[in-house]
Design a protein around this motif. Structure first.
Motif, PDB file in Angstrom:
ATOM      1  N   MET A   1       0.723   4.160  -2.904  1.00  0.00           N
ATOM      2  CA  MET A   1       0.407   5.553  -2.617  1.00  0.00           C
ATOM      3  C   MET A   1       1.584   6.462  -2.973  1.00  0.00           C
ATOM      4  O   MET A   1       1.401   7.599  -3.410  1.00  0.00           O
TER       5      MET A   1
ATOM      6  N   GLU B   1       3.484   4.084   9.918  1.00  0.00           N
ATOM      7  CA  GLU B   1       2.818   5.335   9.564  1.00  0.00           C
ATOM      8  C   GLU B   1       2.860   6.368  10.687  1.00  0.00           C
ATOM      9  O   GLU B   1       3.140   7.551  10.443  1.00  0.00           O
TER      10      GLU B   1
ATOM     11  N   LYS C   1      -5.873   1.843   5.314  1.00  0.00           N
ATOM     12  CA  LYS C   1      -5.862   0.631   6.136  1.00  0.00           C
ATOM     13  C   LYS C   1      -7.023   0.603   7.120  1.00  0.00           C
ATOM     14  O   LYS C   1      -7.441  -0.462   7.570  1.00  0.00           O
TER      15      LYS C   1
ATOM     16  N   ARG D   1       0.815  -1.217   0.000  1.00  0.00           N
ATOM     17  CA  ARG D   1       0.000   0.000   0.000  1.00  0.00           C
ATOM     18  C   ARG D   1       0.846   1.263   0.000  1.00  0.00           C
ATOM     19  O   ARG D   1       0.574   2.215  -0.737  1.00  0.00           O
ATOM     20  N   ALA D   2       1.883   1.288   0.826  1.00  0.00           N
ATOM     21  CA  ALA D   2       2.729   2.481   0.906  1.00  0.00           C
ATOM     22  C   ALA D   2       3.398   2.763  -0.431  1.00  0.00           C
ATOM     23  O   ALA D   2       3.455   3.912  -0.887  1.00  0.00           O
TER      24      ALA D   2
ATOM     25  N   THR E   1      -1.992   6.279   3.213  1.00  0.00           N
ATOM     26  CA  THR E   1      -1.807   4.860   3.508  1.00  0.00           C
ATOM     27  C   THR E   1      -2.465   4.488   4.831  1.00  0.00           C
ATOM     28  O   THR E   1      -3.143   3.462   4.944  1.00  0.00           O
TER      29      THR E   1
END
Length: 397
Positions: free
Chosen positions: A135, A281, A332, A131-132, A328
């Protein structure tokens, strides 16, 4: 790199669409002085034009997010690209301030349709570990569009002041066609059905904004607003600030902003995913907030060209890491409401982009340093809130 080419190059297509949108937004920067002379508009009207884009993006973003959950990401992305293409054509065709306002407001609707759908699509096709990186790719495309847009606008304007906007319209229309033919749909029908029937999908914009404080990602939304406010505040008066204080030329200003923006884009593409997976994060967001607030204050004290370039580079780097880190984190927490949350993200970004330039202009008229002090204070306040939330989370664990 496998993420870029997976699903028939879906990520590359998303990056292309977002890049074209923000390139189109940036086209206006070098050309507006000429437009102001042609259409006899003043600086106040120019400021309202900037606000009009962000205002319509704000009003339509939550609806667009819900539509992407209900109808599918692909349809909304294509619709957004076509709307944006029309807005760029209209801006080039405009012969009155009324048509300029209509163009910017329609462009805001196009951006509102595209942004949440692209963010949600990215969340759909990536795992938690990816995901990171996903993004980071999207935000790198945004940053690159902002960097290249003014340069392309200035180059194409040599062939006519309206040519850049016709070119942007044609590029967006072609991208919409490519997306129609190649991009597969991402969200599963089951996900879209549950999202469509959910109570949040029936809320209007004001209700969504007012009730967002109940959500687990509300602090992230506040940080999105403050980040957008601070960055818009900073960028709006940066040229005036260094011109008044140091006599910098437009070439000097362009170099400083471009250098900082390119560096941020490189980090997003290369090591952003590693940074987020390595530190998490919460730690990344907290660190970027304190760095951004401190370096905005440092801008008031440095004087040499190299020092201002270095301070601006670190500030832009912190913001360029902060933006996708927040996206991100929220994705989540969103579960099957990716489009809804992405819409709120875009709405809070627009709020910051509306408030930042307006307040920056008012404070600048009072004292040249006040806009930066205000931006630093709100970012530092968010740092304290984020730090407190992080400590509470650790105590709960």
């Amino acid at each position: 790199m496998s993420l870029l080419f997976r699903n028939r190059g879906a990520m590359l297509l998303l990056m292309l669409n977002i890049f074209l949108i923000f390139t189109g937004v940036g086209l206006v920067i070098p050309i507006m002085p000429t437009y102001m002379n042609i259409l006899h508009i003043n600086g106040s009207i120019l400021g309202l034009l900037v606000a009009a884009f962000s205002l319509t993006q704000l009003l339509f973003s939550p609806l667009a997010g819900k539509l992407s959950d209900s109808w599918g990401r692909k349809k909304i992305i294509i619709a957004g690209m076509l709307v944006f293409a029309f807005s760029e054509w209209l801006f080039g065709f405009a012969s009155s301030p009324f048509l300029l306002f209509a163009s910017r407001m329609i462009g805001g609707i196009g951006a509102a349709l595209i942004m949440p759908a692209v963010m949600a699509y990215t969340a759909d096709i990536t795992t938690d570990e990816e995901r990171a990186g996903g993004m980071g790719f999207i935000n790198a495309a945004i940053t690159t569009g902002f960097i290249i847009g003014p340069g392309i606008g200035g180059f194409l304007a040599e062939y006519g002041v309206r040519v850049p906007f016709y070119a942007a319209a044609a590029a967006a229309a072609v991208a919409a066609l490519i997306t129609l033919l190649i991009l597969p749909e991402s969200a599963r029908p089951k996900t879209r059905t549950s999202a469509e029937s959910g109570p949040k999908n029936k809320q209007n914009l004001l209700t969504q904004l007012m009730s967002s404080y109940r959500e687990p990602y509300f602090l992230s939304l506040i940080i999105v607003f403050v980040m957008s406010f601070g960055l818009a505040n900073y960028e709006t008066i940066f040229g005036l600030f260094v011109d008044h204080k140091f006599g910098f030329t437009p070439k000097d200003i362009a170099f400083i902003i471009t250098f900082g923006s390119i560096s941020g884009a490189v980090v997003q593409i290369t090591i952003f995913g590693w940074i987020l997976n390595r530190f998490g994060e919460e730690r990344v967001i907290t660190t970027c907030l304190i760095i951004a607030s401190l370096f905005i204050v440092l801008t008031l004290f440095v004087q040499q060209f190299w020092a201002i370039t270095l301070v601006t580079f670190i500030l832009f780097l912190a913001i360029d890491i902060l933006r996708p880190a927040i996206g991100t984190q929220m994705s989540k927490m969103a579960h099957d409401q990716q489009g809804y949350v992405a819409g709120l993200n875009s709405a809070f970004t627009s709020l910051g982009n509306i408030a930042g330039p307006v307040i920056a202009g008012l404070l600048f008229d009072i004292h040249i340093d006040y806009p930066y002090l205000a931006a630093a204070l709100v970012l530092f306040a968010c740092f304290l809130l984020s730090l407190r939330a992080t400590k509470r989370g650790r105590m709960a664990d």
